[in-house]
Design an enzyme around this catalytic site. Structure first.
Site, PDB file in Angstrom:
ATOM      1  N   ALA A  29       0.849  -1.190   0.000  1.00 57.05           N
ATOM      2  CA  ALA A  29       0.000   0.000   0.000  1.00 57.05           C
ATOM      3  C   ALA A  29       0.883   1.238   0.000  1.00 57.05           C
ATOM      4  CB  ALA A  29      -0.877  -0.007   1.243  1.00 57.05           C
ATOM      5  N   GLU A  33      -0.080  -9.346  -0.553  1.00 57.78           N
ATOM      6  CA  GLU A  33      -1.523  -9.653  -0.443  1.00 57.78           C
ATOM      7  C   GLU A  33      -2.150  -9.746  -1.835  1.00 57.78           C
ATOM      8  OE1 GLU A  33      -2.311  -6.441   2.425  1.00 57.78           O
ATOM      9  OE2 GLU A  33      -3.160  -7.983   3.716  1.00 57.78           O
ATOM     10  N   GLU A  84       4.392  -4.918   7.645  1.00 58.58           N
ATOM     11  CA  GLU A  84       3.436  -3.973   8.263  1.00 58.58           C
ATOM     12  C   GLU A  84       3.679  -3.759   9.743  1.00 58.58           C
ATOM     13  OE1 GLU A  84       2.690  -6.176   6.025  1.00 58.58           O
ATOM     14  OE2 GLU A  84       1.055  -5.517   4.708  1.00 58.58           O
ATOM     15  N   GLY A 108       0.928  -5.117   1.147  1.00 57.65           N
ATOM     16  CA  GLY A 108      -0.195  -5.185   0.212  1.00 57.65           C
ATOM     17  C   GLY A 108       0.209  -5.805  -1.120  1.00 57.65           C
TER      18      GLY A 108
HETATM   19  C1  TC6 Z   1       0.586  -2.227   3.506  1.00 57.02           C
HETATM   20  O1  TC6 Z   1       0.903  -2.665   2.438  1.00 57.02           O
HETATM   21  C2  TC6 Z   1      -0.710  -2.437   4.114  1.00 57.02           C
HETATM   22  C3  TC6 Z   1      -1.734  -2.933   3.378  1.00 57.02           C
HETATM   23  C4  TC6 Z   1      -3.059  -3.069   3.938  1.00 57.02           C
HETATM   24  C5  TC6 Z   1      -3.965  -1.954   3.549  1.00 57.02           C
HETATM   25  C6  TC6 Z   1      -5.405  -2.135   3.988  1.00 57.02           C
HETATM   26  N1  TC6 Z   1       4.559   3.539   0.079  1.00 57.02           N
HETATM   27  O2  TC6 Z   1      13.389   2.540   1.081  1.00 57.02           O
HETATM   28  P1  TC6 Z   1      13.794   3.228  -0.150  1.00 57.02           P
HETATM   29  C7  TC6 Z   1       9.302   5.130  -1.044  1.00 57.02           C
HETATM   30  S1  TC6 Z   1       1.636  -1.274   4.405  1.00 57.02           S
HETATM   31  C8  TC6 Z   1       4.991   4.754  -0.261  1.00 57.02           C
HETATM   32  O3  TC6 Z   1      14.698   4.387  -0.035  1.00 57.02           O
HETATM   33  P2  TC6 Z   1      15.115   0.811  -0.965  1.00 57.02           P
HETATM   34  C9  TC6 Z   1      10.296   5.606  -0.011  1.00 57.02           C
HETATM   35  O4  TC6 Z   1       9.701   6.493   0.892  1.00 57.02           O
HETATM   36  C10 TC6 Z   1       3.105  -1.143   3.430  1.00 57.02           C
HETATM   37  N2  TC6 Z   1       6.294   5.037  -0.510  1.00 57.02           N
HETATM   38  O5  TC6 Z   1      14.389   2.205  -1.223  1.00 57.02           O
HETATM   39  C11 TC6 Z   1      11.322   6.267  -0.888  1.00 57.02           C
HETATM   40  O6  TC6 Z   1      10.786   7.512  -1.293  1.00 57.02           O
HETATM   41  P3  TC6 Z   1      11.685   8.832  -1.371  1.00 57.02           P
HETATM   42  C12 TC6 Z   1       3.914  -2.357   3.556  1.00 57.02           C
HETATM   43  C13 TC6 Z   1       7.164   4.037  -0.402  1.00 57.02           C
HETATM   44  O7  TC6 Z   1      15.460   0.271  -2.307  1.00 57.02           O
HETATM   45  C14 TC6 Z   1      11.353   5.370  -2.123  1.00 57.02           C
HETATM   46  O8  TC6 Z   1      10.100   4.675  -2.115  1.00 57.02           O
HETATM   47  N3  TC6 Z   1       5.147  -2.188   2.826  1.00 57.02           N
HETATM   48  C15 TC6 Z   1       6.768   2.756  -0.042  1.00 57.02           C
HETATM   49  O9  TC6 Z   1      16.179   0.978   0.067  1.00 57.02           O
HETATM   50  C16 TC6 Z   1      12.475   4.371  -2.114  1.00 57.02           C
HETATM   51  O10 TC6 Z   1      12.443   3.663  -0.874  1.00 57.02           O
HETATM   52  C17 TC6 Z   1       6.260  -1.729   3.391  1.00 57.02           C
HETATM   53  O11 TC6 Z   1       6.319  -1.462   4.570  1.00 57.02           O
HETATM   54  C18 TC6 Z   1       5.401   2.510   0.197  1.00 57.02           C
HETATM   55  N4  TC6 Z   1       4.939   1.298   0.522  1.00 57.02           N
HETATM   56  O12 TC6 Z   1      14.018  -0.131  -0.306  1.00 57.02           O
HETATM   57  C19 TC6 Z   1       7.450  -1.594   2.478  1.00 57.02           C
HETATM   58  N5  TC6 Z   1       7.866   1.958   0.006  1.00 57.02           N
HETATM   59  O13 TC6 Z   1      12.745   8.498  -2.369  1.00 57.02           O
HETATM   60  C20 TC6 Z   1       8.185  -0.329   2.780  1.00 57.02           C
HETATM   61  C21 TC6 Z   1       8.899   2.737  -0.337  1.00 57.02           C
HETATM   62  O14 TC6 Z   1      10.744   9.874  -1.781  1.00 57.02           O
HETATM   63  N6  TC6 Z   1       9.279  -0.124   1.878  1.00 57.02           N
HETATM   64  N7  TC6 Z   1       8.490   3.990  -0.579  1.00 57.02           N
HETATM   65  O15 TC6 Z   1      12.220   8.990   0.015  1.00 57.02           O
HETATM   66  C22 TC6 Z   1      10.490  -0.709   2.033  1.00 57.02           C
HETATM   67  O16 TC6 Z   1      10.694  -1.545   2.882  1.00 57.02           O
HETATM   68  C23 TC6 Z   1      11.592  -0.266   1.122  1.00 57.02           C
HETATM   69  O17 TC6 Z   1      11.253   1.006   0.630  1.00 57.02           O
HETATM   70  C24 TC6 Z   1      11.857  -1.196  -0.082  1.00 57.02           C
HETATM   71  C25 TC6 Z   1      12.884  -0.505  -1.041  1.00 57.02           C
HETATM   72  C26 TC6 Z   1      12.451  -2.526   0.430  1.00 57.02           C
HETATM   73  C27 TC6 Z   1      10.613  -1.456  -0.867  1.00 57.02           C
END
Ligand code: TC6
Length: 713
Positions: free
Chosen positions: A69, A111, A131, A108
């Protein structure tokens, strides 16, 4: 392949033979934003209507299938199709849907893959539910579908643990059906889709699987066992507990009811300040090191070899941090015995990691080979960066810097690992003050995430940028700070130390102070931490004059945990018990200092410990020692055990409300002295109705927002 997309669409629709290929193309990580959801939803409808399409592949372009998400959308009014509605449409598709996973499928994103009827992953793909690290749970069916496919034990591990697994493990546990060779994912997925479309009938759905859940019905204690085994991880944090409840619902309730339960638990978490804190930290961490060198456009220089001076605990840990990141290190010590001891400890540390299965014997040797010991300071000549980690004494460090200046290459950066001293003074005698910087590692340096990067007034922006980049390379959170006593972390710790000591002299016990900090969420209390670090750090027998309780303890040989005694008594397993001797000693010290002891309540203890820190943090910001409030928070979360789910001292203060913080500080100043007079920054923010971190103060119970249709922006 036929293609009918306009450019820059976040979702592409193509057709190859009987298969529709839906590609998410929303850099950087294919987050499932409203636009992406609309795009997938429309593509599914198009595939359903098409006469020629018999099966569908959903995949991601770029480096991710999907990172889940869009975290930025949380807290905004949700819009339709929501992720849950989209996944329902995927699962209900009459034509089989194959999820083709490359890069990461997280949250997500995973999911979405679970709602598909088949899953295929590229060899290098990784899957996970992170999450819990955002204070949430997989709220679009993940807690209901994952245990149906991998079993409850694995689902608990993945969802509550929040880690990632590789494609091979995903295949082994049944999370994916097939693995595709690198760069063969597209054709392999299309072949799989074409094959399963031949099966005919209604595509199989994960929701209909019951076998793995039935197995657990005969073992209902599995959840309590998991709670007990993970008590440490669960302490104080809401989301791991809610994740377990949601998985329990998958076992006990029919799918639709379980989904409703999952949603209710998710909504509770989303409205809670813990998730707000964790999401704030997620974005704060990504902000670190950006435009820190006064907005300069300076380019980082490359650091190919590092020299570390001093093979003690700190120097050894720093050397390991670089060796772990494949950067060769020359480890210099003047004494052969100290060097041997340091190397032996490094080997022991690596062997301990290997014993936990984190390293192979070959990896140990590879890393050790990157650390070249030397007894000659002149060997720093090969290094791009020299870090001194010798005794914390200004004269010693100044002298060493003068020698290094003569021996190191002219373009090399000279860094000090001092934790309190003036970095400009340490490097003041060199001919290269613009290439002098502080790199304050935390012990154990190969483990702790925090690195304070201390710039002096003369440090060149390129040197700061180089240090910030290097921090990322070696997996540290590198916070750029100004050159003031104790920088950010230790300066705030000194304030907490002052109050903790005053509190026990006024009538609180060390146990009271420690219990309250532990219950707040710190891994240990203040005095236990002091004992762990060693009471003799910075203490000298020659100058000790029994002028503080700590000096007296040191004079008695009670140097902390390592001596079996400090503020507490320790048994062979280093478990603490309160010391009646120390309690008596503190009482005597109070009497000798003319302090009348009194009962001190819990609220006073916490206020004095924590609000004093908040106030000091605000002063640090006011003085420009830290650039952002979130940097102060990250220092405390990554270096000093401030509980992540409370966001850090600045975020925590915003949650309390700054007007309330200022009111309480004033009341404390009246009773306990001018140290509590509110920082001018706090006063100003209150007057302007602003916060420290920019975060709004959440309403006590945020009303759930009504959904509305999404409009593509
Ligand atoms: C969910 O899914 C719940 C669902 C239920 C709903 C009902 N959204 O970390 P990096 C951005 S909860 C928005 O530097 P990497 C990040 O801010 C979600 N933005 O790269 C950054 O932006 P900036 C569950 C996101 O290669 C850019 O992308 N998912 C999201 O070191 C690059 O990120 C997570 O918790 C996002 N979901 O690592 C995953 N993800 O450049 C969270 C990233 O403007 N993400 N951004 O600062 C990660 O763990 C890591 O970003 C990665 C990539 C492993 C995907």
């Amino acid at each position: 392949m036929t293609n009918s997309n306009s450019r820059n669409e976040p979702v592409r629709y193509e057709v190859e033979g009987p298969v529709a290929l839906i590609t998410i193309d929303a850099p950087p990580v294919n987050a499932l934003s409203a636009e992406v959801r609309i795009g997938i939803f429309a593509s599914l409808a198009r595939a359903a209507e098409s006469q020629s399409v018999e099966a569908i592949v959903v995949t991601g372009g770029g480096r991710a299938f999907s990172a889940g998400a869009d975290i930025r959308e949380f807290g905004r009014t949700p819009c339709s199709p929501t992720l849950r509605e989209l996944l329902q449409a995927v699962e209900d598709s009459p034509k089989p849907v194959v999820a083709a996973i490359q890069g990461v499928a997280l949250g997500g994103g995973l999911e979405l893959a679970l709602a598909a009827h088949y899953r295929i992953a590229e060899t290098s793909a990784r899957c996970g539910f992170p999450e819990v690290r955002l204070g949430l749970l997989p709220g679009a069916g993940g807690t209901q579908r994952l245990p149906r496919i991998v079993g409850v034990a694995k689902a608990l591990e993945m969802i509550v643990g929040g880690g990632q697994i590789g494609a091979a493990e995903a295949l082994a546990i049944g999370l994916v059906d097939e693995i595709a060779e690198e760069r063969q994912l597209g054709p392999s997925a299309i072949r799989l889709a074409a094959r399963v479309s031949q099966l005919g009938g209604v595509p199989r759905k994960v929701r209909d699987r019951q076998d793995k859940l039935d197995k657990v019905k005969s073992d209902p204690e599995i959840f309590e066992r998991f709670r007990a085994a993970n008590a440490k991880r669960l302490r104080g944090a809401l989301s791991p507990d809610h994740c377990i409840r949601a998985i329990q619902a998958a076992v006990l309730l029919p799918f639709e009811v379980g989904m409703a339960r999952e949603r209710a638990l998710f909504d509770l978490l989303l409205a809670d300040s813990q998730s707000a804190a964790l999401r704030y930290l997620f974005f704060s961490e990504r902000q670190v090191g950006r435009s820190d060198a006064d907005g300069s456009e300076a380019n980082p220089r490359s650091v190919r070899r590092v020299a570390v001076i001093g093979a003690g605990t700190m120097g050894g840990g720093i050397a390991m941090a670089f060796a772990n990141a494949a950067i060769p290190v020359t480890l210099v010590d003047a004494e052969a015995a100290a060097l041997d001891r340091g190397l032996a400890i490094i080997r022991r540390n690596y062997e301990a990691s290997a014993a936990k299965g984190k390293l192979t014997p070959a990896q140990i040797e590879e890393r050790l080979a990157r650390i070249v010991p030397s007894l000659r300071l002149a060997d720093v000549v090969e290094a791009d960066l020299v870090i001194e980690a010798v005794f914390e004494d200004l004269a010693v460090k100044r002298d060493l810097f003068a020698q290094l200046d003569a021996l190191a290459r002219d373009d090399a950066i000279l860094a000090t690992n001092t934790s309190y001293l003036d970095v400009a003074e340490i490097g003041g005698g060199t001919a290269r003050p613009e290439r002098v910087i502080g790199l304050h590692f935390f012990s154990p340096a190969h483990v702790m995430k925090l690195l304070e990067i201390v710039r002096t007034a003369r440090t060149a922006p390129a040197v700061v940028v180089t240090a910030a980049k290097l921090a990322r390379t070696i997996g540290k959170v590198g916070i750029v700070v100004g050159n003031g006593y104790g920088f950010v972390g230790n300066r705030m710790l000194a304030v907490r130390d002052r109050e903790a000591n005053r509190l026990v002299l006024e009538g609180a016990s060390t146990g009271d102070v420690d219990r309250l900090l532990y219950d707040f969420g710190f891994p240990m209390g203040h005095f236990q931490m002091r004992d762990l670090v060693g009471l003799d750090v910075g203490w000298k027998r020659e100058t000790s004059s029994a002028s503080t309780v700590r000096e007296i303890l040191n004079e008695m040989g009670r140097h902390g945990q390592k001596a079996g005694a400090g503020y507490y008594d320790y048994d062979a397993q280093r478990r603490p018990t309160p010391s009646p001797l120390v309690a008596g000693l503190i009482e005597d010290f109070s009497a000798a200092s003319g302090i009348t002891r009194r009962p001190v309540g819990d609220t006073e203890i916490l206020d004095r410990l924590l609000l004093a820190m908040v106030n000091e943090g605000a002063n640090i910001l006011e003085e420009g020692i830290a650039t952002r409030a979130s940097d102060v928070d990250l220092v405390w979360v990554t270096g000093y055990g401030w509980p992540r789910h409370r966001g850090g001292p600045m975020f925590w203060a915003d949650q309390l409300g700054l007007a309330e913080v200022v009111r309480r500080l004033r009341a404390r100043a009246d009773r306990h002295g001018k140290e509590f007079e509110p920082s001018p920054l706090l006063e100003r923010l209150v007057a302007e109705g602003r916060s420290l971190t920019g975060a709004p103060r959440p309403a006590a119970s945020a009303p759930l927002k009504e959904e509305k249709p999404c409009t593509a922006s």
